[in-house]
Design an enzyme around this catalytic site. Sequence first.
Site, PDB file in Angstrom:
ATOM      1  N   SER A   1       0.807  -1.224   0.000  1.00 61.34           N
ATOM      2  CA  SER A   1       0.000   0.000   0.000  1.00 61.34           C
ATOM      3  C   SER A   1       0.838   1.271   0.000  1.00 61.34           C
ATOM      4  O   SER A   1       1.653   1.474  -0.885  1.00 61.34           O
ATOM      5  CB  SER A   1      -0.965  -0.032   1.180  1.00 61.34           C
ATOM      6  OG  SER A   1      -1.888   1.006   1.064  1.00 61.34           O
ATOM      7  N   HIS A   2       0.698   2.076   1.050  1.00 60.49           N
ATOM      8  CA  HIS A   2       1.366   3.380   1.097  1.00 60.49           C
ATOM      9  C   HIS A   2       2.771   3.286   1.693  1.00 60.49           C
ATOM     10  O   HIS A   2       3.457   4.297   1.780  1.00 60.49           O
ATOM     11  CB  HIS A   2       0.528   4.331   1.940  1.00 60.49           C
ATOM     12  CG  HIS A   2       0.263   3.758   3.284  1.00 60.49           C
ATOM     13  ND1 HIS A   2      -0.657   2.751   3.474  1.00 60.49           N
ATOM     14  CD2 HIS A   2       0.827   3.983   4.474  1.00 60.49           C
ATOM     15  CE1 HIS A   2      -0.648   2.396   4.740  1.00 60.49           C
ATOM     16  NE2 HIS A   2       0.243   3.124   5.377  1.00 60.49           N
TER      17      HIS A   2
ATOM     18  N   LYS B   1      -1.558  -9.945  -0.313  1.00 59.60           N
ATOM     19  CA  LYS B   1      -2.898  -9.976   0.284  1.00 59.60           C
ATOM     20  C   LYS B   1      -3.759 -10.947  -0.513  1.00 59.60           C
ATOM     21  O   LYS B   1      -3.688 -10.980  -1.730  1.00 59.60           O
ATOM     22  CB  LYS B   1      -3.488  -8.571   0.224  1.00 59.60           C
ATOM     23  CG  LYS B   1      -4.759  -8.424   1.016  1.00 59.60           C
ATOM     24  CD  LYS B   1      -5.138  -6.964   1.168  1.00 59.60           C
ATOM     25  CE  LYS B   1      -5.724  -6.441  -0.121  1.00 59.60           C
ATOM     26  NZ  LYS B   1      -6.557  -5.245   0.103  1.00 59.60           N
TER      27      LYS B   1
ATOM     28  N   ASP C   1      -2.760   6.453  -3.288  1.00 57.09           N
ATOM     29  CA  ASP C   1      -1.591   5.833  -2.641  1.00 57.09           C
ATOM     30  C   ASP C   1      -0.937   4.770  -3.514  1.00 57.09           C
ATOM     31  O   ASP C   1      -1.298   4.586  -4.680  1.00 57.09           O
ATOM     32  CB  ASP C   1      -1.974   5.254  -1.274  1.00 57.09           C
ATOM     33  CG  ASP C   1      -2.826   4.004  -1.399  1.00 57.09           C
ATOM     34  OD1 ASP C   1      -3.542   3.877  -2.407  1.00 57.09           O
ATOM     35  OD2 ASP C   1      -2.775   3.149  -0.494  1.00 57.09           O
TER      36      ASP C   1
ATOM     37  N   ASP D   1      -1.105   1.539  -3.888  1.00 56.70           N
ATOM     38  CA  ASP D   1      -1.916   0.534  -4.582  1.00 56.70           C
ATOM     39  C   ASP D   1      -3.270   1.072  -5.046  1.00 56.70           C
ATOM     40  O   ASP D   1      -4.122   0.298  -5.501  1.00 56.70           O
ATOM     41  CB  ASP D   1      -2.097  -0.706  -3.699  1.00 56.70           C
ATOM     42  CG  ASP D   1      -2.847  -0.407  -2.412  1.00 56.70           C
ATOM     43  OD1 ASP D   1      -2.755   0.732  -1.917  1.00 56.70           O
ATOM     44  OD2 ASP D   1      -3.542  -1.311  -1.899  1.00 56.70           O
TER      45      ASP D   1
ATOM     46  N   ASP E   1      -5.907   2.451  -3.483  1.00 60.43           N
ATOM     47  CA  ASP E   1      -7.185   2.367  -2.765  1.00 60.43           C
ATOM     48  C   ASP E   1      -7.447   3.574  -1.872  1.00 60.43           C
ATOM     49  O   ASP E   1      -8.562   3.785  -1.431  1.00 60.43           O
ATOM     50  CB  ASP E   1      -7.315   1.044  -1.988  1.00 60.43           C
ATOM     51  CG  ASP E   1      -6.173   0.798  -1.020  1.00 60.43           C
ATOM     52  OD1 ASP E   1      -5.238   1.634  -0.963  1.00 60.43           O
ATOM     53  OD2 ASP E   1      -6.211  -0.236  -0.320  1.00 60.43           O
ATOM     54  N   ARG E   2      -6.418   4.385  -1.610  1.00 54.15           N
ATOM     55  CA  ARG E   2      -6.638   5.582  -0.788  1.00 54.15           C
ATOM     56  C   ARG E   2      -6.792   6.820  -1.660  1.00 54.15           C
ATOM     57  O   ARG E   2      -6.390   6.825  -2.830  1.00 54.15           O
ATOM     58  CB  ARG E   2      -5.453   5.818   0.145  1.00 54.15           C
ATOM     59  CG  ARG E   2      -5.261   4.719   1.141  1.00 54.15           C
ATOM     60  CD  ARG E   2      -4.162   5.073   2.106  1.00 54.15           C
ATOM     61  NE  ARG E   2      -4.059   4.002   3.097  1.00 54.15           N
ATOM     62  CZ  ARG E   2      -3.578   4.152   4.297  1.00 54.15           C
ATOM     63  NH1 ARG E   2      -3.104   5.314   4.697  1.00 54.15           N
ATOM     64  NH2 ARG E   2      -3.529   3.134   5.141  1.00 54.15           N
TER      65      ARG E   2
ATOM     66  N   GLU F   1     -13.138   5.230   5.789  1.00 50.87           N
ATOM     67  CA  GLU F   1     -12.223   5.196   6.917  1.00 50.87           C
ATOM     68  C   GLU F   1     -11.489   6.525   7.002  1.00 50.87           C
ATOM     69  O   GLU F   1     -11.241   7.164   5.968  1.00 50.87           O
ATOM     70  CB  GLU F   1     -11.187   4.085   6.751  1.00 50.87           C
ATOM     71  CG  GLU F   1     -11.748   2.690   6.852  1.00 50.87           C
ATOM     72  CD  GLU F   1     -10.623   1.668   6.984  1.00 50.87           C
ATOM     73  OE1 GLU F   1     -10.375   1.227   8.111  1.00 50.87           O
ATOM     74  OE2 GLU F   1      -9.996   1.332   5.971  1.00 50.87           O
TER      75      GLU F   1
ATOM     76  N   LYS G   1     -11.594  -0.363  -0.822  1.00 48.81           N
ATOM     77  CA  LYS G   1     -11.703   1.075  -0.933  1.00 48.81           C
ATOM     78  C   LYS G   1     -11.101   1.488  -2.273  1.00 48.81           C
ATOM     79  O   LYS G   1     -10.340   0.733  -2.870  1.00 48.81           O
ATOM     80  CB  LYS G   1     -11.050   1.774   0.250  1.00 48.81           C
ATOM     81  CG  LYS G   1      -9.591   1.443   0.511  1.00 48.81           C
ATOM     82  CD  LYS G   1      -9.167   2.132   1.807  1.00 48.81           C
ATOM     83  CE  LYS G   1      -7.686   1.932   2.090  1.00 48.81           C
ATOM     84  NZ  LYS G   1      -7.412   0.731   2.899  1.00 48.81           N
TER      85      LYS G   1
HETATM   86  C1  VG1 Z   1      -4.175   1.279   8.230  1.00 50.41           C
HETATM   87  C2  VG1 Z   1      -5.383   2.190   8.360  1.00 50.41           C
HETATM   88  C3  VG1 Z   1      -6.654   1.406   8.038  1.00 50.41           C
HETATM   89  C4  VG1 Z   1      -6.525   0.808   6.634  1.00 50.41           C
HETATM   90  C5  VG1 Z   1      -5.266  -0.033   6.543  1.00 50.41           C
HETATM   91  C6  VG1 Z   1      -5.031  -0.560   5.153  1.00 50.41           C
HETATM   92  O1  VG1 Z   1      -4.271   0.219   9.146  1.00 50.41           O
HETATM   93  O2  VG1 Z   1      -5.459   2.730   9.654  1.00 50.41           O
HETATM   94  O3  VG1 Z   1      -7.762   2.267   8.138  1.00 50.41           O
HETATM   95  O4  VG1 Z   1      -7.649   0.006   6.347  1.00 50.41           O
HETATM   96  O5  VG1 Z   1      -4.130   0.756   6.902  1.00 50.41           O
HETATM   97  O6  VG1 Z   1      -4.979   0.465   4.199  1.00 50.41           O
HETATM   98  P1  VG1 Z   1      -3.488   0.200  10.569  1.00 50.41           P
HETATM   99  O7  VG1 Z   1      -3.792  -1.127  11.180  1.00 50.41           O
HETATM  100  O8  VG1 Z   1      -2.042   0.442  10.265  1.00 50.41           O
HETATM  101  O9  VG1 Z   1      -4.050   1.350  11.355  1.00 50.41           O
HETATM  102  V1  VG1 Z   1      -3.952   0.313   2.853  1.00 50.41           V
HETATM  103  O10 VG1 Z   1      -4.256   1.587   1.763  1.00 50.41           O
HETATM  104  O11 VG1 Z   1      -2.512   0.297   3.654  1.00 50.41           O
HETATM  105  O12 VG1 Z   1      -4.356  -1.208   2.260  1.00 50.41           O
HETATM  106 CO    CO Z   2      -3.549   1.288  -0.029  1.00 54.71          CO
END
Ligand code: VG1
Ligand code: CO
Length: 549
Positions: free
Chosen positions: A118-119, A131, A283, A285, A287-288, A369, A382
């Site tokens: 992800s990010h 995943k 981000d 991947d 989704d954000r 979120e 997302k």
């Molecule tokens: C974080 C965010 C959560 C989100 C998750 C995956 O998780 O807080 O809201 O769903 O990342 O997003 P955590 O457990 O670090 O708080 V992504 O765009 O990283 O798949």
């Molecule tokens: Co992401």
Amino acid sequence: MNTETLDIQTVSTTPFTDQRPGTSGLRKSVVDFQKPHYLENFIQAIFNSLDGCAGKTLVVGGDGRYYNRHAVQIILKMAAANGLAKIILGQGGILSTPAASCVIRKHKTDGGIILSASHNPGGPKGDFGVKFNISNGGPAPEKVTEAIFARSKELQSYKILSCPDIDIDTIGTVQVGAMQLQVIDSVDDYQQLVESVFDFDQIYALIKGGSFRMCFDAMHAVTGPYGHAIFEKRLGAPAGTVIAGKILEDFGGGHPDPNLTYAHDLVEILFGKDAPDFGAASDGDGDRNMILGRNFFVTPSDSIALMTANHKLIPAYSKGIAGVARSMPTSRAADRVAAKMGIKCYETPTGWKFFGNLMDAGLANLCGEESFGSGADHIREKDGVWSILFWLNILAARKESVADIVKKHWQEYGRNYYSRHDYEEVDSEKAHDLMEKLDANLASMKGKKFGSRTVDFADDFSYTDPVDQSVAKNQGIRIHFTDESRMVFRLSGTGTRGATIRLYLESLELDAAKQGLDAQVALKELIDIADEVSQLKALTGRDKPTVIT
Ligand code: VG1
Ligand code: CO
């Protein structure tokens, strides 16, 4: 093809003990994934957790970070050796997370494997992740991730086809051993889907009208090709609208997290001279999302509330929606909209996997979120580009500025001041100690006074899924005050180094004259109370957060 002539190798291995998927899959440093057999073991654990591989079809794609192409080769060869019938792969191994979800659903496959952290930063010294998504297109629920973890702990061997590297860049269908490999365009299916959700003609007219300007920052991550195809080619935005649109294996050395800290190039443009009307980023991947107006930042919690309030402007939701869902730490701005509009509002633990059942059952259509994530039931992840199109569709229909739309919203529903303070790479023991101490004090919190505030209730959030009754415990410590303000403490489930403490702060302001403050100023007293209650500074030795969003 005669499968007996295939060179399928059974490689003996020993289990790793640290392959329990977190909030969003197995996320580790690239260096961890490069340990001999590490990736192979986890992939085999996924295959072993399926109810047999024969005849199954999976989607595979990732965000293009370092190790993506290497991992794709391993997965294809292992899938062929394990007897899968077919893999649908995004060209070059590229699929955004929402596009992967879309492809799983459209082609009715048995699930998919998404390669992304992800990010989190990429590159040889960055992070990688794997995943597993199920056939509804959503992240595997906990019962599935726990089954994968269980398989990973008992693994003795994995199967892999011995063959030269496979061409993953040419669109079309080929055989890999006895398995079919279909390489598809990374954008097409996804673009068709979002075109069926939004009023593309109206958005096209807005962008072509000439007076509206936008900028999209793909942060050298996966949404570059999606941005070029959808915003520029299809919706008529001029070339140059998409910045950092080329996918780079290390994301150009950046941190592909669309927030005010890391998306600084975009922030400078939107807060600079002669700023465009609208800015957005996505981000690693895809989704954000982050939404900006000229000189204006929309918090993700407000964004989902505004989407809910304006859903009738969007063709796919114009006949009304059944409900909205938000993760527990997300502000309750959406709840206020739902109450007024007479629709249901659900509160789930952090992580998109908890929304899947609600969407499958038709209970919630829009989800959000606080962590820059919003989406809907067109897929089960997302969706950054969808969120940006939602805003463009609102702007095209209302013909007002982003700032005016948000300020009018606050006047009508109140403003939920909101902020998240992250303390990253805290010593794991200290972080757990802090949470345990907080937990031990919960029972005695009710009625306690802190400054002008009185504790209404304090608990450790636990969630019972209304569809399958599964229970998720220990999802974050909430302290609610009688004036509707609150704070939440939880530990991140996506970090890869030490522990990350997240502190979420929220207070409600109904008086329009007091809605123009900076969030950190408005939340100052709560921030101080949070330290008093948790002793965060003393216990961790940190005097300020690593990132404030
Ligand atoms: C974080 C965010 C959560 C989100 C998750 C995956 O998780 O807080 O809201 O769903 O990342 O997003 P955590 O457990 O670090 O708080 V992504 O765009 O990283 O798949
Ligand atoms: Co992401």
